[in-house]
Design an enzyme around this catalytic site. Structure first.
Site, PDB file in Angstrom:
ATOM      1  N   MET A 166     -96.448  51.638 -29.880  1.00  0.00           N
ATOM      2  CA  MET A 166     -96.454  51.843 -28.424  1.00  0.00           C
ATOM      3  C   MET A 166     -97.839  52.374 -28.049  1.00  0.00           C
ATOM      4  O   MET A 166     -98.009  53.526 -27.636  1.00  0.00           O
ATOM      5  CB  MET A 166     -95.356  52.827 -28.029  1.00  0.00           C
ATOM      6  CG  MET A 166     -93.957  52.374 -28.383  1.00  0.00           C
ATOM      7  SD  MET A 166     -93.347  51.102 -27.263  1.00  0.00           S
ATOM      8  CE  MET A 166     -92.880  52.121 -25.880  1.00  0.00           C
ATOM      9  N   ARG A 207    -103.264  41.594 -38.226  1.00  0.00           N
ATOM     10  CA  ARG A 207    -101.824  41.345 -38.175  1.00  0.00           C
ATOM     11  C   ARG A 207    -101.465  41.527 -36.714  1.00  0.00           C
ATOM     12  O   ARG A 207    -101.683  42.593 -36.134  1.00  0.00           O
ATOM     13  CB  ARG A 207    -101.065  42.312 -39.073  1.00  0.00           C
ATOM     14  CG  ARG A 207     -99.536  42.065 -39.095  1.00  0.00           C
ATOM     15  CD  ARG A 207     -98.818  42.884 -38.058  1.00  0.00           C
ATOM     16  NE  ARG A 207     -97.372  42.697 -38.103  1.00  0.00           N
ATOM     17  CZ  ARG A 207     -96.520  43.251 -37.245  1.00  0.00           C
ATOM     18  NH1 ARG A 207     -96.966  44.034 -36.275  1.00  0.00           N
ATOM     19  NH2 ARG A 207     -95.226  43.033 -37.347  1.00  0.00           N
ATOM     20  N   ASP A 214     -98.984  41.816 -33.602  1.00  0.00           N
ATOM     21  CA  ASP A 214     -97.622  42.264 -33.331  1.00  0.00           C
ATOM     22  C   ASP A 214     -97.002  41.500 -32.162  1.00  0.00           C
ATOM     23  O   ASP A 214     -97.685  41.190 -31.176  1.00  0.00           O
ATOM     24  CB  ASP A 214     -97.643  43.774 -33.012  1.00  0.00           C
ATOM     25  CG  ASP A 214     -96.263  44.345 -32.789  1.00  0.00           C
ATOM     26  OD1 ASP A 214     -95.477  44.395 -33.749  1.00  0.00           O
ATOM     27  OD2 ASP A 214     -95.961  44.732 -31.640  1.00  0.00           O
ATOM     28  N   PHE A 215     -95.711  41.202 -32.235  1.00  0.00           N
ATOM     29  CA  PHE A 215     -94.879  40.645 -31.154  1.00  0.00           C
ATOM     30  C   PHE A 215     -95.598  39.524 -30.389  1.00  0.00           C
ATOM     31  O   PHE A 215     -95.778  39.583 -29.179  1.00  0.00           O
ATOM     32  CB  PHE A 215     -94.462  41.756 -30.183  1.00  0.00           C
ATOM     33  CG  PHE A 215     -93.299  41.356 -29.297  1.00  0.00           C
ATOM     34  CD1 PHE A 215     -92.022  41.249 -29.811  1.00  0.00           C
ATOM     35  CD2 PHE A 215     -93.491  41.085 -27.951  1.00  0.00           C
ATOM     36  CE1 PHE A 215     -90.954  40.877 -28.996  1.00  0.00           C
ATOM     37  CE2 PHE A 215     -92.430  40.718 -27.129  1.00  0.00           C
ATOM     38  CZ  PHE A 215     -91.162  40.618 -27.661  1.00  0.00           C
ATOM     39  N   VAL A 216     -95.987  38.489 -31.120  1.00  0.00           N
ATOM     40  CA  VAL A 216     -96.719  37.398 -30.467  1.00  0.00           C
ATOM     41  C   VAL A 216     -95.810  36.510 -29.634  1.00  0.00           C
ATOM     42  O   VAL A 216     -96.298  35.622 -28.915  1.00  0.00           O
ATOM     43  CB  VAL A 216     -97.468  36.554 -31.517  1.00  0.00           C
ATOM     44  CG1 VAL A 216     -98.546  37.383 -32.195  1.00  0.00           C
ATOM     45  CG2 VAL A 216     -96.510  35.960 -32.546  1.00  0.00           C
ATOM     46  N   GLU A 236     -96.681  37.912 -35.875  1.00  0.00           N
ATOM     47  CA  GLU A 236     -95.257  38.201 -36.037  1.00  0.00           C
ATOM     48  C   GLU A 236     -94.485  37.485 -34.932  1.00  0.00           C
ATOM     49  O   GLU A 236     -94.410  37.958 -33.800  1.00  0.00           O
ATOM     50  CB  GLU A 236     -95.006  39.714 -35.948  1.00  0.00           C
ATOM     51  CG  GLU A 236     -93.539  40.090 -36.047  1.00  0.00           C
ATOM     52  CD  GLU A 236     -93.173  41.369 -35.304  1.00  0.00           C
ATOM     53  OE1 GLU A 236     -92.214  42.036 -35.715  1.00  0.00           O
ATOM     54  OE2 GLU A 236     -93.841  41.697 -34.294  1.00  0.00           O
ATOM     55  N   GLN A 289     -89.445  25.315 -35.961  1.00  0.00           N
ATOM     56  CA  GLN A 289     -90.249  24.584 -34.984  1.00  0.00           C
ATOM     57  C   GLN A 289     -90.885  25.540 -33.979  1.00  0.00           C
ATOM     58  O   GLN A 289     -92.043  25.361 -33.568  1.00  0.00           O
ATOM     59  CB  GLN A 289     -89.393  23.556 -34.249  1.00  0.00           C
ATOM     60  CG  GLN A 289     -90.156  22.731 -33.221  1.00  0.00           C
ATOM     61  CD  GLN A 289     -91.143  21.782 -33.865  1.00  0.00           C
ATOM     62  OE1 GLN A 289     -90.767  20.998 -34.729  1.00  0.00           O
ATOM     63  NE2 GLN A 289     -92.394  21.849 -33.465  1.00  0.00           N
ATOM     64  N   LYS A 316     -87.270  19.367 -49.179  1.00  0.00           N
ATOM     65  CA  LYS A 316     -88.425  20.262 -49.085  1.00  0.00           C
ATOM     66  C   LYS A 316     -87.933  21.689 -48.819  1.00  0.00           C
ATOM     67  O   LYS A 316     -86.789  21.896 -48.388  1.00  0.00           O
ATOM     68  CB  LYS A 316     -89.341  19.818 -47.943  1.00  0.00           C
ATOM     69  CG  LYS A 316     -89.899  18.409 -48.079  1.00  0.00           C
ATOM     70  CD  LYS A 316     -90.907  18.311 -49.190  1.00  0.00           C
ATOM     71  CE  LYS A 316     -91.546  16.927 -49.247  1.00  0.00           C
ATOM     72  NZ  LYS A 316     -92.405  16.659 -48.089  1.00  0.00           N
ATOM     73  N   ASP A 332     -89.891  46.848 -40.351  1.00  0.00           N
ATOM     74  CA  ASP A 332     -88.802  46.683 -39.377  1.00  0.00           C
ATOM     75  C   ASP A 332     -87.491  46.309 -40.064  1.00  0.00           C
ATOM     76  O   ASP A 332     -86.439  46.871 -39.781  1.00  0.00           O
ATOM     77  CB  ASP A 332     -89.151  45.594 -38.354  1.00  0.00           C
ATOM     78  CG  ASP A 332     -90.147  46.058 -37.317  1.00  0.00           C
ATOM     79  OD1 ASP A 332     -90.067  47.236 -36.909  1.00  0.00           O
ATOM     80  OD2 ASP A 332     -91.002  45.265 -36.914  1.00  0.00           O
ATOM     81  N   LYS A 379     -86.428  29.287 -61.502  1.00  0.00           N
ATOM     82  CA  LYS A 379     -85.044  29.141 -61.066  1.00  0.00           C
ATOM     83  C   LYS A 379     -84.550  30.506 -60.600  1.00  0.00           C
ATOM     84  O   LYS A 379     -84.898  31.547 -61.160  1.00  0.00           O
ATOM     85  CB  LYS A 379     -84.163  28.574 -62.175  1.00  0.00           C
ATOM     86  CG  LYS A 379     -83.661  29.564 -63.225  1.00  0.00           C
ATOM     87  CD  LYS A 379     -82.231  30.052 -62.943  1.00  0.00           C
ATOM     88  CE  LYS A 379     -81.753  30.991 -64.036  1.00  0.00           C
ATOM     89  NZ  LYS A 379     -80.412  31.549 -63.764  1.00  0.00           N
TER      90      LYS A 379
END
Length: 914
Positions: free
Chosen positions: A564, A682, A684-686, A709, A730, A772, A792, A875
């Protein structure tokens, strides 16, 4: 922006059987030749380039009976059909329904239950939070854990997103139930309802719904139960109209700061009373349809027989004609014609399509002379709606050289291998021509406004208008581009298979061999000297093989964790001082580790209140006013433009469309790069703002590595995770595309699918329908940052904790696969340290990188296995697996609980010479 007037809430004391009613006046398709408008109850707006002639010359009587036609139609299942194509159609109808809000006692008579439901089809999400007793203000808080329904995800530390579930197969009703105890200390439950299919948020009078659980809350217009209505904002969340509504409310809210929480102690012990409210709403619902065309030669007449069928509703009319060459000039075909055919101005024919007798949809059979080159048609649903092919007439070319043969046994032409090159080429040519025209218009406008003469002769208002026109044209061009690539596939991004030592450093990938460590958890701030503690671990982290470390948010912050932010240039935080941060960065550089700064660009906490008592005036070096706050954030009354993303309700959302905001942020990021020494970001909250702004910031600061993120909910049905998560990945891919690939993104899709696979022993989930990897790493591996936990999801927050005891299966997956793996601090400094170190060593030893080739060899209920770059086999799961013998000799590298890893060495073949 248009508004939709909705009737007020209706209060009842029993629940009626929800139904919905469709308005079928308006229909459209993604390939319709008209501009989509907001559906209003009084009528519609429609634009079309096809002007339907009104003059009808005469009606033609059919020369063949319907029985004969039916017999001919049956022959189109035979193998002598030389052309077969299915065109996808989309149409939109306005559906009317209700939002249901009910507060009722639970069956045990000790708990209460809030039900929020909707009887319109859609992907509904309840975005909600609570206010606790004695809290002052309107900021949401998260509810207690025992109040959160299954399938919910947390939005930072202030809200919950819970999908509404269909109540039964036989009834179209979606609902969520929230149980709570009356003595839980909660004063109110706040929520907004979001339809993820359309991006529409439903609010109460422009602000959040508020369900009071105590008696002393004053009604500021949003208490549920009052006889008041609410509005919706199509498009981006919480739309631009909130600005107008908030302005109209200023006189009502002046002098009422904190008044909604004024308490009369005598009222505290009053009993909670239930209620039932329903709200009329409407929504545009898209229906998928198709039209199929098959052509064969008539053996008796040598003419072409064209069979057209569609699953559209009845009363569909086809306007059609023929052409003699590729110029596509409409002509009237020679008889015979189908029944109910009318000649229009000697240019075209109009035929009512015949409904199918025992199935939905309709069909017609057309006879066309063999000398003709093609068949042209458009479909008409009503007076205002014409269905066309990407703005053009549907065109069926009869020349055998332009069509692909139908493979025997395929039946319908929906198989992706069956296509018509000429149709695709025509569509692409049309789109290219239109886009070229838009580009020329933009160039002309730019030339006019940028020339010296233009600047002298044009007023500021005229220049601003021209800039707005440029933006509109650019948006239209981008819309055409997106429509031409509706979904992303792995073939759309060609990943280099060459050794990455020759690859140029990119902010989206770094070197391609990066291994990331998250260097903190949710509690790291509490010591007050985290920077110094982490500095002591720098050499250890380097020896383990990490190349990049992600540090916590460095700025002054209202919350001690740093998310914040307040004064961006004040880097004295709970983690340590600015000088200690510089020392830490310097130390990591000395041991060969790049440093990512955690930058929060979506929102910022204000330091001062405006004249209405709203916290939206900022202090410090970046002393912005409320123009820096988006207009459609109902909590903070910004005067900026509409938000380009999702709202973060706990702090003012920053308007990145403002030039002064972007300029200031780029200068700040430059300062962090140059003065502090950060190598990358990095982000945040894109989800909160358009990825194109991220590209601007990355281009300006040229980071070594950047990752965003983008965290939202995966797809669930009746509480069960869907196998196909293509829509989820997507959305992440779309964000990366918006940054032009300058940033990667955390692969939330892969984390979620690993949860589902490991929790329920459903390892088949780890392969998509094409064999895939099913996450972002399967589509765009070089931009996927894979992880299993962070501050988080894990740590003391535990919002989405990885299945306990199965963490090493997760690391065995991400540290052997393509993508850029990220290791969480808590896991590294735990009992898992040695196993994680072994996996990192194996990854580095075999030069596994972000573009490595993954070949899935097994994906069954209890085991998943893959071979990576033909060097490593892995595996996970309790089931049995051994890598296949071949040119490699596989030797076990190491194994742990329900996972095993092998390394390959080439088998040397010795031949005896005779």
């Amino acid at each position: 922006m248009s508004t939709v007037t909705i009737e007020p809430l209706v209060i009842n004391f029993r629940r009626e059987n929800p139904r919905f009613r469709r308005k079928t006046k308006l229909c459209m398709s993604c390939s319709l030749n008209h501009s989509a408008k907001l559906f209003l109850s009084s009528g519609s707006t429609f634009i079309s380039n096809f002007n339907a002639p009104r003059v009808l010359l005469h009606t033609i009587k059919a020369s063949s009976s319907s029985t004969e036609t039916d017999m001919l139609a049956d022959t189109f299942e035979s193998t002598d059909v030389f052309y077969k194509q299915t065109f996808a159609l989309k149409r939109t109808e306005t559906v009317e329904g209700k939002i249901i809000i009910k507060l009722d006692q639970a069956k045990d008579q000790r708990s209460w239950q809030l039900t929020v439901g909707c009887n319109i089809p859609g992907k509904w999400i309840l975005h909600w939070g609570v206010n606790y007793i004695d809290d002052i203000g309107s900021v949401w808080d998260q509810p207690p854990d025992n109040m959160i329904p299954p399938g919910s995800i947390t939005v930072k530390d202030y809200a919950i997103e819970t999908p509404l579930k269909k109540s039964s197969e036989s009834e179209i009703f979606y609902e969520v139930k929230i149980d709570f105890k009356p003595n839980s200390g909660i004063a109110a439950i706040n929520f907004v309802l979001k339809d993820e299919e359309t991006g529409t948020w439903y609010q109460h009078r422009g602000i959040d719904f508020k369900v009071p659980l105590v008696d002393y809350l004053q009604d500021n217009g949003n208490l549920v139960g009052a006889n008041k209505g609410f509005s919706i904002w199509p498009g981006w969340p919480l739309g631009q109209l909130s600005k107008m509504l908030l302005k109209s409310k200023v006189s009502d809210t002046e002098g009422q700061d904190k008044s909604s929480w004024s308490r009369d102690p005598k009222q505290e012990n009053k009993r909670l009373e239930g209620f039932y409210a329903e709200q009329p709403i409407s929504k545009e619902v898209t229906f998928d349809n198709s039209v199929s065309v098959s052509v064969k030669k008539c053996p008796e007449t040598a003419k072409n027989l064209l069979y057209l069928e569609t699953d559209l509703p009845a009363d569909v009319v086809v306007h059609w004609g023929v052409c003699r060459e590729d110029a596509k000039e409409w002509e009237i075909s020679a008889a015979p014609y189908p029944p109910e055919t009318i000649v229009l101005k000697k240019k075209a024919l109009r035929t009512l399509i015949q409904p199918k007798e025992r199935r939905n949809g309709c069909w017609r059979l057309f006879t066309v002379d063999k000398e003709l080159e093609g068949f042209l048609f458009v479909l008409k649903l009503n007076e205002n709606t014409w269905l066309k092919c990407v703005g053009n007439d549907f065109y069926i070319r009869f020349s055998s050289s332009s069509t692909l043969p139908v493979k025997p046994g395929h039946g319908t032409s929906k198989d992706p291998q069956i296509s018509v090159k000429s149709v695709e080429t025509n569509q692409e040519a049309s789109q290219t021509a239109h886009t070229d025209g838009i580009i020329n218009e933009i160039r002309n406008l730019v030339s006019g406004i940028s020339s010296e003469k233009g600047r002298e002769t044009k007023t500021k208002e005229v220049q601003e208008h021209i800039l707005q026109e440029i933006e509109k044209l650019a948006a239209e061009a981008y819309s055409i581009f997106r429509s031409s690539i509706p979904t992303f596939s792995e073939e759309a991004v060609v990943e280099s298979a060459t050794p990455l030592s020759t690859v140029k450093i990119s902010s989206g990938t770094g070197s391609g061999f990066e291994i990331l460590c998250q260097g903190f958890n949710w509690e790291s701030h509490k010591s007050g000297r985290w920077y110094m503690e982490l500095k002591e671990k720098a050499e250890d982290l380097s020896s383990l093989g990490f190349t990049v470390i992600w540090l916590p948010p460095p700025t002054d912050s209202v919350s001690p964790e740093g998310y914040m932010p307040r004064d961006l240039y004040n880097l004295n935080s709970r983690y340590g001082s600015c000088d200690e941060l510089k020392d830490l960065v310097k130390k990591f550089h000395e041991v060969g580790i790049k440093v990512l700064g955690d930058v929060v660009l979506n929102h910022r906490c204000a330091q001062y209140q405006n004249q209405n008592g709203i916290w939206n005036i900022f202090g410090g070096r970046l002393n912005w006013d409320d123009r820096a706050v988006v207009a459609d954030d109902p909590h903070f009354q910004g005067r900026g433009n509409k938000s380009s993303g999702d709202s973060f309700h706990a702090a003012p959302n920053i308007d990145h469309s403002q030039e002064f905001v972007r300029k200031d942020l780029k200068e700040w990021l430059h300062w962090l790069r140059n003065d502090i020494g950060y190598d990358g970001w990095r982000l945040d909250f894109v989800r909160g703002f358009w990825g194109g702004y991220i590209k601007d910031y990355i281009d300006a600061t040229e980071p070594y590595f950047a990752v965003g993120e983008y965290w939202d909910s995966l797809s669930y049905t009746f509480g069960e995770m869907d196998h196909n998560q293509d829509a989820h990945r997507q959305r992440i891919i779309d964000w990366i595309n918006a940054t032009n690939g300058t940033a990667g993104a955390f692969d939330v899709t892969t984390k979620g699918i690993l949860h589902g696979a490991l929790e329920k022993c459903e390892y088949w989930r780890l392969s998509d329908k094409k064999g895939k990897p099913p996450g972002v790493v399967g589509w765009w591996p070089s931009r996927a940052v894979t992880f299993i936990e962070n501050h988080d999801t894990g740590s003391t927050q535990g919002h989405w904790r990885f299945p306990r005891g199965k963490e090493m299966q997760g690391y065995a997956y991400i540290l052997t696969h393509s993508g850029t793996p990220s290791v969480f601090y808590d896991h590294l400094f735990s009992q898992y340290r040695s196993e994680i170190a072994s996996l990192i060593s194996l990854r580095r030893r075999n030069q596994i990188h972000c573009r490595s080739t993954v070949k899935i060899t097994k994906a069954e209920r209890d085991v998943y296995a893959a071979i990576v770059d033909e060097k490593v086999a892995v595996k996970i799961g309790p089931g049995y697996y051994e890598p296949p013998s071949g040119p490699q000799r596989w030797s076990s590298a190491f194994e742990g609980r329900d996972y095993k890893v092998w390394e390959a060495s080439l088998v040397t073949m010795v031949h005896k010479v005779h």
